[in-house]
Design a protein around this motif. Sequence first.
Motif: not given
Length: 746
Positions: A518-528, A592-596, A629-640
């Motif tokens: 669960f790397p996303d749950k610990f993002q930005g937190k100092p870890l040992v 965003a590419k590998t999920g690592h 790592e190139p930034p991910p492309r923003p998703p296209a806005a959904p049509k109403p």
Amino acid sequence: MTGTRRRSILQLLSVLAATLVIAGLWPASSLGQGLSAEQVKKLKAATVFVKVQAGIATVTGSGFIVRAEDKTAYVITNLHVVDIPIAPAPGQTPQTVKRSVDVVLHSGTADERIATADIAAYDPTRDLAVLRISGIADLPAPIDPNDSPKLLETMPVFVCGFPFGQRLGTQKNPEISIGPASVSSIRTGPGGQVAMVQLNGALNPGNSGGPVVTAEGQLVGVAVATIKGAGIGFAIPQHEVASMLKGRAGPIRLVPAGTDYALDVLIIDPLQIVKSAAVLVRPVDGDLPPRPGPDGPTAMPDAKRVPLPIQAATSSGRAPVKLADDGKRALWVQVELTTSAGKVLSAPAEVKLGDVQRPATTNRADSPFTSGPMLPAPTDRLPAKGADTDLVDLNRNPEGFAGKAVEFDALTSCGLKARDDGYELELMAESLKPPSSLRVVVPKDIGLQLSDLGVTPEDTFAIRVKGDVRKPVRGDVRHTVEVRQVQFVDSDGKATATMKPETAPPAGPPTLAAVNRFPDKFQGKPLVLEAIYTGIGFAGSGFEVKIVNDNNVKPLNLDLFTSKTVGSRAEDEIPRGPQLARLSCTIERVSAKTGHGIVGVNKIEILDSRTGKVAKTLAADDKIIYPYEPPPRPPAAPKPAAAAAEDEADEPVAAKGTPWRLIAMIVGGLAVLLIGGCVVGLVVMSLRRGKGDAEVEDTRTGRRADASRGEPEPAPRPVARPNPRARQKPPAGPGNPPDAFPGFGE
């Protein structure tokens, strides 16, 4: 400098060196003393070429005879030479492929002989193996493993073996190579014994397993590894070979056994001289056991002695033990072997539930952190009490189970292949054949849990799979089993470990396994985090930190990087080999590419394997460079929804669900290309016609006049052309001075 003067200086230096040798102030070996002709002959005969075949994989290495009696010989080599990964041919499975090991005596000569060998014993901790060949007459004299030399830095040694293997064989098996080297460092272990001999000289692929000897022919060690491009090699010391032949204990594992627990011990006994064995156990509380002294380890005080029956078929023993009620799933353990020559006692080691203990004489330390779920013993049989569905029936008729929930038993070595929808789990029926009509896909979280176990391809476990059968997708002819749960089961069908996909890490302090899942749950937190540090790698312009867990598995979902200062210091200051470490780090982002998880390590602490105290600290505040790592492309806005419905209402009925829209688009595109080509052609023709009208040529002078100004252009300057009929000038020479010809004088 003249030749006479140079010879005089060399003679003077030779006399000076000889004087120092006579006076005892300069070692005679440093004058270039090599092996005698008799020693070379003996080494060439005792060193063998080792060839290993495992399916379509072939590996070669070196070895040497250490014992010969009658028509049987024992050969020492590296375990990594003979224990190669199996590469099955199409239609085969790893379980159906057998390794074959051939030993070539007098390789590449007229006296060459080839013998099939079996592995008499192996030591995975020290990377050694003993091969046994039989039925060979007139065996060469062995290299004595008990003749211990006195090692000294800078002393010359010689490396024997078959570098680059078959590539130097010139359409046959290669001849032996003997190359010079020298001892550059003598690395010792916790007990003061030599743990590794560092060499300054050429060790190449193929030298692995070959002998390293002194100028007197004494065994220094076994060539095992090299640092590419650095001219540095390593040899396993001679005393490890001698100890292995006398019998000793290998890795120890504490495992569940019914309602209690047991110690599984590998017995290393190539010469079959071990008569009986026992384990000495005591709780982990209280004082630490005494360290091994110069005379070897001593028995732990207040230890309980438990008999260790040896199973000859597996060269291992299992002793039942009980754990204390204090919640600590660990014991201090010593192994006592009774051989024909006396008793052999191993060094005390702390063994934890699920961990594999490795002797303290190596650099690899036992990890103090827990190692995942408890697994049953490896097996190639399904449990007697099976699941509701038979895997064979499911594979024969997957269409009949499509859309249904299933539960079936299978065998697996936990092999995983990354897929877009998770990991494809490799499994087999009891016939050891994989299902041809099914692909079993586990969620990413279950895949990471299975990977962390560190199961080798040679071991198979019985598992119970629960999931749902789906029809083939994306052109795959196989049905998909979407797994919801994996259970490891024992011979009675009882589950010993259960794995389900989870959405949050378990409670408690962060562990390497939890952060990996669960790397996303610990993002930005100092870890040992505590892990086993294995080295530093180069990733672009940054430094990658290489670690494994206590099962010797790299975390699949984490990429660790550190600064240039810490990386450089780690390369220079941390000894070679796995080291128990504590990492202070932060997950900077999730790729965003590998999920690592992309982890920045700002401090590495190397821990003492026995006390857990910090032995060395590497830290710096400079910037950590991460791979781009190139930034991910923003998703296209959904049509109403209203606009989408309006567009759908305006669409012609004939275009819905038919190919008419596609045909119309193709015809329209061709029409546009045709019209565009005509327009471009007309424009080009018009431009050419205008350019021709603007230029007027004067027929009398050949000059071109600018029609806009009415003035002719200046005529180009004529270019002189050589006349082929003109008289050729003779070259300048004694009878033809340069100034005798116009244009050649000053």
